[in-house]
Design a protein around this motif. Structure first.
Motif, PDB file in Angstrom:
ATOM      1  N   ASN A 223      40.897  35.742  30.349  1.00 16.33           N
ATOM      2  CA  ASN A 223      40.444  36.620  31.116  1.00 16.33           C
ATOM      3  C   ASN A 223      40.844  37.931  30.529  1.00 16.33           C
ATOM      4  OD1 ASN A 223      41.810  38.696  33.554  1.00 16.33           O
ATOM      5  ND2 ASN A 223      39.860  37.919  34.006  1.00 16.33           N
ATOM      6  N   VAL A 224      39.945  39.114  30.414  1.00 16.05           N
ATOM      7  CA  VAL A 224      40.101  40.259  29.966  1.00 16.05           C
ATOM      8  C   VAL A 224      39.938  41.297  30.762  1.00 16.05           C
ATOM      9  CG1 VAL A 224      39.584  39.845  27.557  1.00 16.05           C
ATOM     10  CG2 VAL A 224      37.733  40.256  28.951  1.00 16.05           C
ATOM     11  N   TYR A 225      39.463  41.175  31.953  1.00 14.75           N
ATOM     12  CA  TYR A 225      39.069  42.079  32.902  1.00 14.75           C
ATOM     13  C   TYR A 225      39.202  41.301  34.268  1.00 14.75           C
ATOM     14  CZ  TYR A 225      38.238  45.262  29.122  1.00 14.75           C
ATOM     15  OH  TYR A 225      38.502  46.287  28.188  1.00 14.75           O
ATOM     16  N   ARG A 226      39.678  41.843  35.332  1.00 23.22           N
ATOM     17  CA  ARG A 226      39.470  41.469  36.654  1.00 23.22           C
ATOM     18  C   ARG A 226      39.794  42.418  37.505  1.00 23.22           C
ATOM     19  NH1 ARG A 226      43.006  37.121  36.735  1.00 23.22           N
ATOM     20  NH2 ARG A 226      41.309  35.634  36.509  1.00 23.22           N
ATOM     21  N   LYS A 238      49.528  38.519  46.003  1.00 17.59           N
ATOM     22  CA  LYS A 238      48.439  38.613  47.215  1.00 17.59           C
ATOM     23  C   LYS A 238      47.118  37.963  47.012  1.00 17.59           C
ATOM     24  CE  LYS A 238      51.026  41.329  49.828  1.00 17.59           C
ATOM     25  NZ  LYS A 238      50.837  42.874  49.819  1.00 17.59           N
ATOM     26  N   ASP A 239      46.999  37.108  45.693  1.00 23.18           N
ATOM     27  CA  ASP A 239      45.729  36.345  45.540  1.00 23.18           C
ATOM     28  C   ASP A 239      45.936  35.295  46.362  1.00 23.18           C
ATOM     29  OD1 ASP A 239      43.680  35.848  44.058  1.00 23.18           O
ATOM     30  OD2 ASP A 239      44.606  34.694  42.498  1.00 23.18           O
ATOM     31  N   ARG A 244      46.529  35.472  40.421  1.00 28.27           N
ATOM     32  CA  ARG A 244      45.711  36.414  39.481  1.00 28.27           C
ATOM     33  C   ARG A 244      45.991  37.987  39.811  1.00 28.27           C
ATOM     34  NH1 ARG A 244      39.982  33.739  41.192  1.00 28.27           N
ATOM     35  NH2 ARG A 244      41.370  34.060  43.056  1.00 28.27           N
ATOM     36  N   GLN A 245      46.039  38.788  39.004  1.00 27.65           N
ATOM     37  CA  GLN A 245      46.215  40.023  39.179  1.00 27.65           C
ATOM     38  C   GLN A 245      44.881  40.757  39.085  1.00 27.65           C
ATOM     39  OE1 GLN A 245      49.096  42.480  39.025  1.00 27.65           O
ATOM     40  NE2 GLN A 245      47.682  43.663  39.753  1.00 27.65           N
ATOM     41  N   TRP A 246      44.408  41.635  40.217  1.00 28.55           N
ATOM     42  CA  TRP A 246      43.333  42.417  40.132  1.00 28.55           C
ATOM     43  C   TRP A 246      43.771  43.770  40.261  1.00 28.55           C
ATOM     44  CZ3 TRP A 246      38.603  39.844  41.478  1.00 28.55           C
ATOM     45  CH2 TRP A 246      38.512  38.327  41.707  1.00 28.55           C
TER      46      TRP A 246
END
Length: 891
Positions: A223-226, A238-239, A244-246
Motif C-alpha cells: 500500500n502506497v496511498y490510502r 477507527k477502521d 488501516r490508516q486513511w
C-alpha cells in the motif's frame, strides 16, 4: 389435513430468511482477524500504544529465531512527534535474521515500523538492509535514515498484503553486503489477518483496455496511498477491524481548482450492497466526498485532478471508492463523468447511481496501470471530468476514496528506489492555504512539474472564465469606459432593479447606478481612486490577497491615509464578497473592526477603501519577517483586541455575524498597535434563534478551517472560535498554520500543538523569542484556552466571550508576575525545563500606554480612557456588547 408441500415451503422460506439475516450480520460487522500479532522489538514487557493496543516484546519471544546475531537497544533520542510504542526500542542485526510467525493460511497485512535513530551508539546512516518474505523482496538496500530525511518524516511505516499458504510467515532482515559497517534494524512488526478484499476476480481491468489483470494468491501488494477523499484522516482504530490508516486528500490535489466537499447529512445510513462487506472501507469514507462544484461553466473547463509519486517499473492497483451521498443526486444520468488515469481513459460514462441503483450505497472500481522502467519516479495522475455527451442534469464528478497498491514484479521484487528529496519551498497560496502541497507520501513530488502543470491548468481555466464573463458582459459594457478591467460584471446586474437591456447611469460619474448603501459609506469615483494611488503605482502596493492588490493611498488632498483594495477580475473572489464586505462593514462600528471608508464600482471596477493600518498584518510580525519580534504582552493584547472584535460580531450586532475567515493575515494593526479584524467578504449572518447552525458551502483558509464545519457544512460561531484557536497557537509558536515541509505530524499547527500539549511538551515548540518571558500561569491559561478552541466538535469549544475572558485573565496573571518579579517559563537548549526571572515591563514598542486598562474585572472596561460602549458598539450598552465577559455563558 395440513398440506405437507405448503408446510415444507414455509419452513424453507424461514430458513432462507434466517440464512440471509445471518449473512447480512456477518457482512455488516467489523472484521475480527484470526491472527493479530503486535511485536514491539527490543521492548521490556508488554506495552500499549496510543490507540490502546497491546504490544508484546520480542525479547525471548517464540517469533524470534534463536542463535542469530542481534542486540536490543533503546533509541538514543525521541523526537516529540514519535510515539513511544513501537518506536523507542529496536532490534539491531549484524547478520541475517529471521522472524517466524505461526499463522493460519490466508491473507495478512504485514506492517513494518522504523524510527531511524541511533541504537547502541551505531551511526543511523549505516542502517542499510533488505527485507524478504519468502520469494518476495519487500525492501532492498533500504535506508530508513535517508528515506526519512528525503521525505521529511520522523518515522516510517511500510504496509504489505501477503498470502500465506503454510502455517508460518517468515520475514528475513539482511544488512547490505556492499555497505561497510551496515546493519539492519526493526522497531515493530504487525501481522493482521484480512479477508481477500483486494483480489481481482477478473474485475480489475488494465486501463484503456478490456484486458483483466489477475491479482491472485501469488500477488504481494504494497500500500502506497490510502485516502479519504473530501474528508479528514481516519486513524487505524477507527477502521473496520483491519487497522488501516486513511489520510486526507488535500495535499495530493493538483492546482488551485480543488473542487468542494460534498454536503452530507451525518445521520444518513450507508447501505452496503449484497456481497460487499462493511470492512471494504469504513463508513466515514463513503459519507464524505469531493465534487467539482455547483457551476457547470467552470466544471467543463477543468479536470478535478490528483497526482501521486510512484516508483517506475511496477504495475499499480488503483481502487476508487464511490457513493452518492449528496441530497441532489438520486437518479441515473444526473451526474455522469469520465475517469482518466495516467492520461488514459478508465471510464467514459461513470454514473454511480447506474452502478448502485440508488443513493447512499457504496461501490468501488479497480484499475491497473503500469509504469515502464526509466526515471526512478513517475507521477500517477488521476483526473475526473464531466461527461457532456450524455447530457446529464449536472456537469460534475464525484469521488469518495482512493487506494493505490504497488504490485510485485514478475521476479517477486517490490523494492523501489530511494525517494527524491522533498522540495524546500512548497507551493502555497498565502490567502487560501495549500494549493498543491505535500503530505505523508507526497513530499516526494517534484515541485517544478507541479508548478508548470498547475500554471497550464490555471491559464486554461482563466481563459475560459474570461471568455465566459466577457461574452455575457459584451452588450452591457459602458462604451465610454477606457479605464479599468472589463472582466467584471457591474454590480448593478446582480440583483439590482434595472429593466432588461438598459443601464441606469449617474450624471456625475458615468458609472452604473448602485443599490449599495451610499448613505452609510462614501462612494468614490474611479478618477478619485486613481489619484489616491498615483494611477495604481506598483511601489504603493501593501500586499496581494485573494481579492486583489492592496495599495496605500491618500484622499482628501493628502490629509487622510487609506488602504485601497482593488479587485482582480480573475480572482476567485468576486461580486458576492464585494457586496458582503460593504453591506456588513457599513453597518458595523467597533474599535477592533477595520473601518470601511467607502467603495468604487465605476467602470466595472470593484474597489474598497479602508482606514490605513500602519503596522500591517499580525502575521508580518510573527515569522518570515524582518520586523522586530513582538513582545509577549503585545501579542496577548493584540489577541485580546481581535477577540473583542469577534465577540462583538457574535453578540453585539443586531444579528450574529460569523466571520468565516479568521487568520493572522486578517488581523490588522494600526499605528498604535491596536488590533482590528478585517476581510468580511466570506462572512455570514448567523442562525436564527430557533436554529443551531447555517448550512452553507465550505469556505475559509486551510489550516484555520473548522473540521466540523468542513465535515457537515454547518456553520456556527464556534467555527470562528476554532480559527481563533489556531491564531493563538501562531502567536505562541511563530510558525504558519500549515507547513508541508515539516514531518507529516507537524504539518498542521493545530494538530501538532494539541499533540504537544497532551504530551506536556508544548513549551518546547514556542517561539524562542518568548522563552523566559511568559509566566508559567499565563502560559498555562493561554495554552489551555487555545486547546479548547480547537476541539474537534463545536459543542466542546468555548464561546468567544469565554475566550476573551480567559485572555484578559491571562494578561492579569502576566502583569501580576512581572510586578512581583516572578519567574518565566523557559526551555534550555538541552530540553530541560527551567524557570528564569521575567523581563521587565514592555518597552515603548508595546502599546500599554495606549491601552490604559486592557483587563476585564467584570465591572469596567476602557481603552485609551474612553468607554468601550460609546466608541466601539455604535451606542450599544456595555451589557449588550460585552455580556459574555460579565456572564461567560453568553447567550
Amino acid at each position: 389435513m395440513r398440506n405437507p408441500n405448503r408446510y415444507h415451503l414455509l419452513v424453507f422460506s424461514y430458513c432462507v430468511l434466517l440464512f440471509t439475516t445471518v449473512i447480512h450480520l456477518v457482512l455488516s460487522a467489523d472484521y475480527v482477524p484470526a491472527d493479530k500479532i503486535l511485536l514491539n522489538c527490543g521492548a521490556n514487557g508488554e506495552l500499549s500504544d496510543d490507540d490502546g493496543r497491546q504490544w508484546t516484546s520480542d525479547v525471548g519471544s517464540k517469533f524470534a529465531l534463536a542463535g542469530a546475531d542481534s542486540i536490543v537497544s533503546e533509541a538514543a533520542t525521541q523526537k516529540p512527534s514519535v510515539p513511544t510504542v513501537p518506536y523507542m526500542t529496536g532490534r539491531v542485526f549484524r547478520s541475517e535474521f529471521t522472524y517466524s510467525f505461526p499463522v493460519a493460511s490466508g491473507r495478512k497485512f504485514v506492517r513494518l515500523y522504523f524510527y531511524p535513530a541511533s541504537y547502541a551508539s551505531l551511526n543511523a546512516s549505516k542502517g542499510v538492509f533488505s527485507v524478504v518474505f519468502g520469494p518476495y523482496t519487500l525492501l532492498k538496500n533500504f535506508s530508513a535514515y535517508e528515506t526519512a530525511n528525503n521525505l521529511n518524516f520522523d518515522f516510517i511505516t511500510k504496509e504489505y498484503s501477503v498470502n500465506v499458504d503454510s502455517g508460518a510467515l517468515n520475514i528475513t532482515f539482511t544488512p547490505a553486503s556492499g555497505t561497510p559497517d551496515s546493519y539492519a534494524f526493526i522497531n515493530g512488526i504487525e501481522i493482521v489477518s484480512h479477508p481477500d478484499i483486494y483480489s481481482s476476480n477478473g474485475n480489475a481491468l488494465i486501463v484503456s483496455t478490456s484486458t483483466a489483470f489477475e491479482i491472485s494468491n501469488d500477488t504481494v501488494l504494497e500500500n502506497v496511498y490510502r485516502l479519504n477523499v473530501g474528508g479528514q484522516a481516519i486513524s487505524p482504530s477507527k477502521d473496520t477491524g483491519l487497522f488501516r490508516q486513511w489520510g486526507g486528500d488535500n495535499p495530493y490535489i493538483f492546482g488551485a481548482s480543488v473542487g468542494v466537499p460534498v454536503a452530507t447529512d451525518p445521520n444518513i445510513t450507508i447501505s452496503y450492497p449484497t456481497g460487499m462487506p462493511d470492512y471494504v472501507a469504513p463508513v466515514d469514507v463513503y459519507k464524505t466526498a469531493r465534487s467539482m462544484g455547483p457551476t457547470p461553466e467552470v466544471n467543463v473547463g477543468y479536470n478535478l485532478s490528483w497526482y501521486f509519486d510512484c516508483d517506475a517499473g511496477f504495475s499499480y492497483l488503483v481502487r476508487l471508492h464511490f457513493c452518492e451521498v449528496g441530497p441532489e443526486i438520486s437518479k441515473i444520468n444526473q451526474r455522469v463523468f469520465e475517469i482518466f488515469i495516467n492520461n488514459q481513459t478508465a471510464e467514459t460514462e461513470a454514473d454511480v447511481i447506474a452502478w448502485t441503483n440508488k443513493k447512499d450505497v457504496p461501490y468501488y472500481k479497480d484499475y491497473v496501470v503500469f509504469f515502464p522502467s526509466g526515471p526512478p519516479h513517475r507521477d500517477l495522475w488521476l483526473k475526473l471530468h464531466p461527461n457532456t455527451a450524455s447530457k446529464p442534469q449536472y456537469y460534475d464528478a464525484i469521488l469518495n476514496g482512493v487506494e493505490i497498491f504497488k504490485i510485485n514484479a514478475s521476479d517477486g521484487n517490490l523494492a523501489g528506489s530511494l525517494p527524491a528529496p522533498a522540495p524546500v519551498q512548497p507551493i502555497i497560496d498565502p490567502n487560501r492555504g495549500i494549493s498543491s502541497g505535500k503530505s505523508s507520501k507526497s513530499n516526494k513530488i517534484g515541485i517544478i512539474g507541479g508548478g508548470v502543470g498547475g500554471g497550464v491548468a490555471a491559464v486554461i481555466l482563466i481563459g475560459l472564465l474570461v471568455c465566459f464573463v466577457t461574452r455575457k458582459n459584451k452588450k452591457r459594457k459602458d462604451p465610454n469606459s477606457s479605464d479599468g478591467p472589463s472582466g467584471w460584471l457591474p454590480l448593478s446586474l446582480y440583483g439590482n432593479s434595472h429593466s432588461s437591456g438598459s443601464t441606469a447611469k449617474t450624471a456625475t460619474t458615468g458609472s452604473y447606478a448602485s443599490t449599495l448603501p451610499s448613505n452609510l459609506c462614501r462612494h468614490f469615483s474611479f478618477a478619485e481612486i486613481k489619484s489616491a494611488t498615483k494611477n495604481f503605482d506598483e511601489s504603493l502596493i501593501l500586499g496581494v490577497g485573494g481579492f486583489g492588490k492592496v495599495y496605500k493611498g491618500e484622499i482628501d488632498g493628502g490629509t487622510t491615509k487609506v488602504a485601497i483594495k482593488r479587485g482582480n477580475p480573475l480572482s476567485d473572489q468576486g461580486v458576492n464578497e464585494f457586496q458582503t464586505e460593504i453591506e456588513l462593514l457599513s453597518k458595523l462600528r467597533h474599535r477592533h473592526l477595520v473601518s470601511l471608508i467607502g467603495y468604487c464600482e465605476d467602470n466595472n471596477e470593484m474597489i474598497l477603501v479602508y482606514d490605513y493600518m500602519a503596522n500591517g498584518t499580525l502575521r508580518e510580525h510573527l515569522y518570515k519577517t524582518q520586523n522586530q519580534p513582538l513582545t509577549w504582552k503585545q501579542r496577548l493584547e493584540i489577541c485580546i483586541g481581535a477577540a473583542r472584535g469577534l465577540h462583538y460580531l457574535h453578540t453585539g450586532a443586531k444579528h450574529t455575524i460569523i466571520h468565516r475567515d479568521v487568520k493572522t493575515t486578517n488581523i490588522l494593526l494600526d499605528e498604535k498597535w491596536v488590533a482590528k479584524v478585517a476581510d468580511f467578504g466570506l462572512s455570514k449572518t448567523g442562525p436564527a434563534l430557533d436554529h443551531t447552525h447555517v448550512s452553507t458551502v465550505v469556505k475559509g483558509s486551510f489550516g484555520y478551517l473548522d473540521p466540523e464545519y468542513f465535515r457537515r457544512q454547518q456553520l456556527t460561531d464556534k467555527s470562528d472560535v476554532y480559527s481563533f484557536g489556531v491564531v493563538l497557537f501562531e502567536i505562541l509558536c511563530s510558525r504558519p498554520a500549515l507547513n508541508p515541509t515539516l514531518p507529516k505530524e507537524q504539518v498542521s499547527l493545530a494538530e501538532w500543538a494539541q499533540h504537544c500539549h497532551k504530551k506536556g511538551i508544548l513549551d518546547q515548540i514556542i517561539d524562542p523569542n518568548l522563552k523566559g518571558k511568559i509566566s508559567p500561569e499565563c502560559f498555562k491559561k493561554v495554552a489551555e484556552t487555545a486547546v479548547k478552541c480547537v476541539a474537534d466538535q463545536g459543542i466542546d469549544r468555548p464561546s468567544m466571550g469565554d475566550v476573551l475572558w480567559n485572555l484578559e485573565f491571562a494578561l492579569q496573571l502576566q502583569e501580576s508576575a512581572e510586578d512581583s518579579g516572578g519567574k518565566g517559563a523557559m526551555v534550555l537548549d538541552d530540553g530541560v525545563y527551567d524557570e528564569v526571572p521575567l523581563k521587565g515591563k514592555a518597552s515603548n514598542g508595546d502599546y500599554e500606554g495606549d491601552v490604559t486598562d486592557s483587563r476585564s474585572t467584570g465591572m469596567s472596561m476602557s481603552i485609551g480612557g474612553r468607554s468601550l460602549a460609546s466608541e466601539d458598539s455604535d451606542g450599544l450598552t456595555p451589557s449588550a456588547v460585552f455580556s459574555q465577559i460579565m456572564n461567560p455563558k453568553g447567550r
